[in-house]
Design a protein around this motif. Structure first.
Motif, PDB file in Angstrom:
ATOM      1  N   ARG A   1       0.812  -1.218   0.000  1.00  0.00           N
ATOM      2  CA  ARG A   1       0.000   0.000   0.000  1.00  0.00           C
ATOM      3  C   ARG A   1       0.846   1.269   0.000  1.00  0.00           C
ATOM      4  O   ARG A   1       0.310   2.376  -0.025  1.00  0.00           O
ATOM      5  CB  ARG A   1      -0.912   0.021   1.233  1.00  0.00           C
ATOM      6  CG  ARG A   1      -1.880  -1.151   1.318  1.00  0.00           C
ATOM      7  CD  ARG A   1      -2.660  -1.093   2.606  1.00  0.00           C
ATOM      8  NE  ARG A   1      -3.473  -2.288   2.821  1.00  0.00           N
ATOM      9  CZ  ARG A   1      -4.047  -2.616   3.968  1.00  0.00           C
ATOM     10  NH1 ARG A   1      -3.875  -1.817   5.020  1.00  0.00           N
ATOM     11  NH2 ARG A   1      -4.764  -3.704   4.095  1.00  0.00           N
ATOM     12  N   VAL A   2       2.149   1.120   0.050  1.00  0.00           N
ATOM     13  CA  VAL A   2       3.024   2.274   0.225  1.00  0.00           C
ATOM     14  C   VAL A   2       2.875   3.291  -0.896  1.00  0.00           C
ATOM     15  O   VAL A   2       2.708   4.498  -0.645  1.00  0.00           O
ATOM     16  CB  VAL A   2       4.500   1.838   0.361  1.00  0.00           C
ATOM     17  CG1 VAL A   2       5.427   3.037   0.221  1.00  0.00           C
ATOM     18  CG2 VAL A   2       4.727   1.161   1.704  1.00  0.00           C
ATOM     19  N   GLU A   3       2.931   2.860  -2.152  1.00  0.00           N
ATOM     20  CA  GLU A   3       2.887   3.808  -3.265  1.00  0.00           C
ATOM     21  C   GLU A   3       1.561   4.547  -3.325  1.00  0.00           C
ATOM     22  O   GLU A   3       1.529   5.766  -3.557  1.00  0.00           O
ATOM     23  CB  GLU A   3       3.174   3.090  -4.581  1.00  0.00           C
ATOM     24  CG  GLU A   3       4.629   2.693  -4.740  1.00  0.00           C
ATOM     25  CD  GLU A   3       5.598   3.849  -4.491  1.00  0.00           C
ATOM     26  OE1 GLU A   3       5.368   4.957  -5.049  1.00  0.00           O
ATOM     27  OE2 GLU A   3       6.564   3.661  -3.735  1.00  0.00           O
ATOM     28  N   ALA A   4       0.459   3.835  -3.108  1.00  0.00           N
ATOM     29  CA  ALA A   4      -0.856   4.487  -3.113  1.00  0.00           C
ATOM     30  C   ALA A   4      -0.948   5.485  -1.962  1.00  0.00           C
ATOM     31  O   ALA A   4      -1.501   6.584  -2.109  1.00  0.00           O
ATOM     32  CB  ALA A   4      -1.967   3.452  -3.005  1.00  0.00           C
ATOM     33  N   ALA A   5      -0.374   5.110  -0.812  1.00  0.00           N
ATOM     34  CA  ALA A   5      -0.397   6.000   0.347  1.00  0.00           C
ATOM     35  C   ALA A   5       0.415   7.265   0.084  1.00  0.00           C
ATOM     36  O   ALA A   5       0.013   8.377   0.454  1.00  0.00           O
ATOM     37  CB  ALA A   5       0.135   5.269   1.572  1.00  0.00           C
ATOM     38  N   LYS A   6       1.546   7.117  -0.567  1.00  0.00           N
ATOM     39  CA  LYS A   6       2.371   8.282  -0.901  1.00  0.00           C
ATOM     40  C   LYS A   6       1.621   9.218  -1.845  1.00  0.00           C
ATOM     41  O   LYS A   6       1.723  10.450  -1.729  1.00  0.00           O
ATOM     42  CB  LYS A   6       3.692   7.838  -1.527  1.00  0.00           C
ATOM     43  CG  LYS A   6       4.681   7.241  -0.533  1.00  0.00           C
ATOM     44  CD  LYS A   6       5.980   6.864  -1.239  1.00  0.00           C
ATOM     45  CE  LYS A   6       7.009   6.325  -0.273  1.00  0.00           C
ATOM     46  NZ  LYS A   6       8.281   5.938  -0.951  1.00  0.00           N
ATOM     47  N   GLN A   7       0.873   8.652  -2.774  1.00  0.00           N
ATOM     48  CA  GLN A   7       0.083   9.481  -3.685  1.00  0.00           C
ATOM     49  C   GLN A   7      -0.970  10.268  -2.915  1.00  0.00           C
ATOM     50  O   GLN A   7      -1.226  11.447  -3.202  1.00  0.00           O
ATOM     51  CB  GLN A   7      -0.578   8.608  -4.755  1.00  0.00           C
ATOM     52  CG  GLN A   7       0.385   8.048  -5.775  1.00  0.00           C
ATOM     53  CD  GLN A   7       1.077   9.137  -6.584  1.00  0.00           C
ATOM     54  OE1 GLN A   7       0.480  10.153  -6.927  1.00  0.00           O
ATOM     55  NE2 GLN A   7       2.357   8.926  -6.888  1.00  0.00           N
ATOM     56  N   GLY A   8      -1.591   9.609  -1.916  1.00  0.00           N
ATOM     57  CA  GLY A   8      -2.564  10.304  -1.085  1.00  0.00           C
ATOM     58  C   GLY A   8      -1.947  11.452  -0.315  1.00  0.00           C
ATOM     59  O   GLY A   8      -2.530  12.533  -0.187  1.00  0.00           O
ATOM     60  N   PHE A   9      -0.737  11.237   0.189  1.00  0.00           N
ATOM     61  CA  PHE A   9      -0.008  12.282   0.910  1.00  0.00           C
ATOM     62  C   PHE A   9       0.288  13.460  -0.018  1.00  0.00           C
ATOM     63  O   PHE A   9       0.065  14.622   0.338  1.00  0.00           O
ATOM     64  CB  PHE A   9       1.284  11.699   1.474  1.00  0.00           C
ATOM     65  CG  PHE A   9       2.168  12.683   2.179  1.00  0.00           C
ATOM     66  CD1 PHE A   9       1.867  13.121   3.460  1.00  0.00           C
ATOM     67  CD2 PHE A   9       3.309  13.180   1.568  1.00  0.00           C
ATOM     68  CE1 PHE A   9       2.685  14.026   4.124  1.00  0.00           C
ATOM     69  CE2 PHE A   9       4.132  14.088   2.213  1.00  0.00           C
ATOM     70  CZ  PHE A   9       3.815  14.510   3.500  1.00  0.00           C
ATOM     71  N   ARG A  10       0.755  13.168  -1.228  1.00  0.00           N
ATOM     72  CA  ARG A  10       1.083  14.240  -2.176  1.00  0.00           C
ATOM     73  C   ARG A  10      -0.161  15.026  -2.578  1.00  0.00           C
ATOM     74  O   ARG A  10      -0.084  16.240  -2.815  1.00  0.00           O
ATOM     75  CB  ARG A  10       1.753  13.648  -3.416  1.00  0.00           C
ATOM     76  CG  ARG A  10       3.138  13.061  -3.127  1.00  0.00           C
ATOM     77  CD  ARG A  10       3.830  12.586  -4.385  1.00  0.00           C
ATOM     78  NE  ARG A  10       5.052  11.853  -4.075  1.00  0.00           N
ATOM     79  CZ  ARG A  10       5.223  10.554  -4.283  1.00  0.00           C
ATOM     80  NH1 ARG A  10       4.243   9.836  -4.818  1.00  0.00           N
ATOM     81  NH2 ARG A  10       6.361   9.981  -3.962  1.00  0.00           N
ATOM     82  N   SER A  11      -1.293  14.344  -2.661  1.00  0.00           N
ATOM     83  CA  SER A  11      -2.522  15.035  -3.078  1.00  0.00           C
ATOM     84  C   SER A  11      -2.938  16.101  -2.068  1.00  0.00           C
ATOM     85  O   SER A  11      -3.574  17.102  -2.436  1.00  0.00           O
ATOM     86  CB  SER A  11      -3.659  14.021  -3.274  1.00  0.00           C
ATOM     87  OG  SER A  11      -4.093  13.485  -2.034  1.00  0.00           O
ATOM     88  N   ILE A  12      -2.585  15.909  -0.802  1.00  0.00           N
ATOM     89  CA  ILE A  12      -2.863  16.927   0.220  1.00  0.00           C
ATOM     90  C   ILE A  12      -2.167  18.232  -0.156  1.00  0.00           C
ATOM     91  O   ILE A  12      -2.763  19.319  -0.106  1.00  0.00           O
ATOM     92  CB  ILE A  12      -2.387  16.443   1.598  1.00  0.00           C
ATOM     93  CG1 ILE A  12      -3.284  15.291   2.096  1.00  0.00           C
ATOM     94  CG2 ILE A  12      -2.371  17.593   2.610  1.00  0.00           C
ATOM     95  CD1 ILE A  12      -2.767  14.608   3.351  1.00  0.00           C
ATOM     96  N   PHE A  13      -0.909  18.128  -0.567  1.00  0.00           N
ATOM     97  CA  PHE A  13      -0.131  19.321  -0.886  1.00  0.00           C
ATOM     98  C   PHE A  13      -0.541  19.927  -2.232  1.00  0.00           C
ATOM     99  O   PHE A  13      -0.405  21.135  -2.427  1.00  0.00           O
ATOM    100  CB  PHE A  13       1.361  18.990  -0.852  1.00  0.00           C
ATOM    101  CG  PHE A  13       1.864  18.794   0.554  1.00  0.00           C
ATOM    102  CD1 PHE A  13       2.333  19.864   1.296  1.00  0.00           C
ATOM    103  CD2 PHE A  13       1.825  17.548   1.147  1.00  0.00           C
ATOM    104  CE1 PHE A  13       2.770  19.706   2.596  1.00  0.00           C
ATOM    105  CE2 PHE A  13       2.265  17.370   2.456  1.00  0.00           C
ATOM    106  CZ  PHE A  13       2.738  18.446   3.186  1.00  0.00           C
ATOM    107  N   THR A  14      -1.073  19.108  -3.118  1.00  0.00           N
ATOM    108  CA  THR A  14      -1.595  19.646  -4.376  1.00  0.00           C
ATOM    109  C   THR A  14      -2.716  20.632  -4.104  1.00  0.00           C
ATOM    110  O   THR A  14      -2.778  21.718  -4.696  1.00  0.00           O
ATOM    111  CB  THR A  14      -2.102  18.502  -5.275  1.00  0.00           C
ATOM    112  OG1 THR A  14      -1.028  17.613  -5.571  1.00  0.00           O
ATOM    113  CG2 THR A  14      -2.680  19.042  -6.570  1.00  0.00           C
TER     114      THR A  14
END
Length: 314
Positions: free
Chosen positions: A38-51
């Motif tokens: 789940r790491v890569e999907a989780a990282k994408q979720g984290f980045r979307s916060i900053f977007t």
């Protein structure tokens, strides 16, 4: 708080990634645990916060990069070895939390405070999940999303160490949160008890044919709810005068709902498979345009509280 304090976040899903954004956005280094698949999907979720934050002009791309550099994601609890504070943000399943707490007990010799972000589980039950140091366990329940909504309720167990609770309190306050302490745990903690008491009465009025969901929502949005973003409930009653409050309560309280279980309105929706936005129909119909509108409106009141102490960039 010392910015060199090592902070762990166990679970990098919706709440964990939001907590990690909040902590890194205030200059703290975070080690976050997530299952390998789940790491890569989780990282994408984290980045979307900053977007979203960049889109609103609240952070720059350089600040986003700095925050990302402060967060390390791992699938090995051994990497939590230097953590002094851990926020547990895992699925609401006691067995999953018990496994996590056992790993933290094994790998975190410096652990001083373990705070679960659970919205339902009692710290009295959670402390039994850790083999040693039960006095370190507490609940720090944020409202979603934690990186925007400033409220956190800190709930102690009967054995929570005051120094551990103070450490979490100070850390959250340093991140701009308004921390409310619950000295004696009760189901629902503070905010959800109040929210569901109001919801019970609103649903009762619909079930009794007194008014419609639309008009009750309208009454809330345009009567007392805006006031309570500026003054507190108890402040408001003192403004009225307790003699008036006494007379109103003696007249009205006998007529309010006192149901001890889920309201018929709720069970009817669940039995019909109409549970809300996820199914496109609940109390209201939910086409995608309405879901998008709801999400924008739900976040809008909280943007004025954005107050991160953003880390310096090179």
């Amino acid at each position: 708080m010392n910015k060199n304090t090592k902070i762990g976040v166990a679970g990098f899903g919706t709440i964990g990634s939001s907590m990690s954004a909040l902590l890194s956005g205030n200059g703290y280094s975070v080690i976050a645990f997530e299952q390998a698949d789940r790491v890569e999907a989780a990282k994408q979720g984290f980045r979307s916060i900053f977007t979203v934050l960049e889109g609103r002009g609240l952070v720059t791309s350089a600040q986003t990069a700095k925050c990302e550099s402060l967060v390390t994601v791992t699938s090995d609890y051994a990497d939590f070895a230097e953590c002094e504070v851990v926020f547990e943000c895992l699925f609401e399943d006691m067995d999953i939390k018990r496994t996590c707490y056992g790993q933290l007990d094994k790998h975190c010799p410096s652990l001083k405070a373990l705070a679960s972000t659970t919205s339902a589980m009692s710290p009295e039950d959670l402390k039994e999940c850790i083999p040693n140091g039960k006095e370190r366990v507490m609940v720090a329940h944020p409202f979603n999303p934690p990186h925007i909504v400033p409220f956190v309720e800190l709930v102690k167990s009967s054995t929570t160490n005051s120094a551990a609770a103070q450490m979490v309190y100070d850390l959250l306050e340093d991140c701009g949160r308004k921390v409310c302490v619950m000295e004696k745990c009760a189901p629902g903690f503070i905010a959800n008890r109040l929210q569901h008491a109001l919801l019970r009465e609103a649903m009762y009025m619909v079930e009794q044919g007194m008014s419609s969901p639309r008009d009750i929502d309208k009454a809330l949005k345009y009567s007392f709810m805006p006031r309570y973003t500026s003054v507190g409930l108890f402040e408001h009653q003192d403004g009225f005068g307790m003699d008036m409050v006494k007379n109103v309560q003696n007249y009205m309280l006998p007529h309010l709902c006192d149901s001890k279980g889920a309201m018929k309105m709720v069970t009817d929706c669940v039995e019909a498979g109409q549970i809300g936005q996820r199914t496109g129909q609940g109390i209201y119909p939910w086409p995608q345009a309405e879901i998008d509108r709801f999400r924008r409106d739900a976040a809008e009141p909280y943007w004025k509280y954005f107050n991160w102490k953003l880390p310096k960039t090179d």
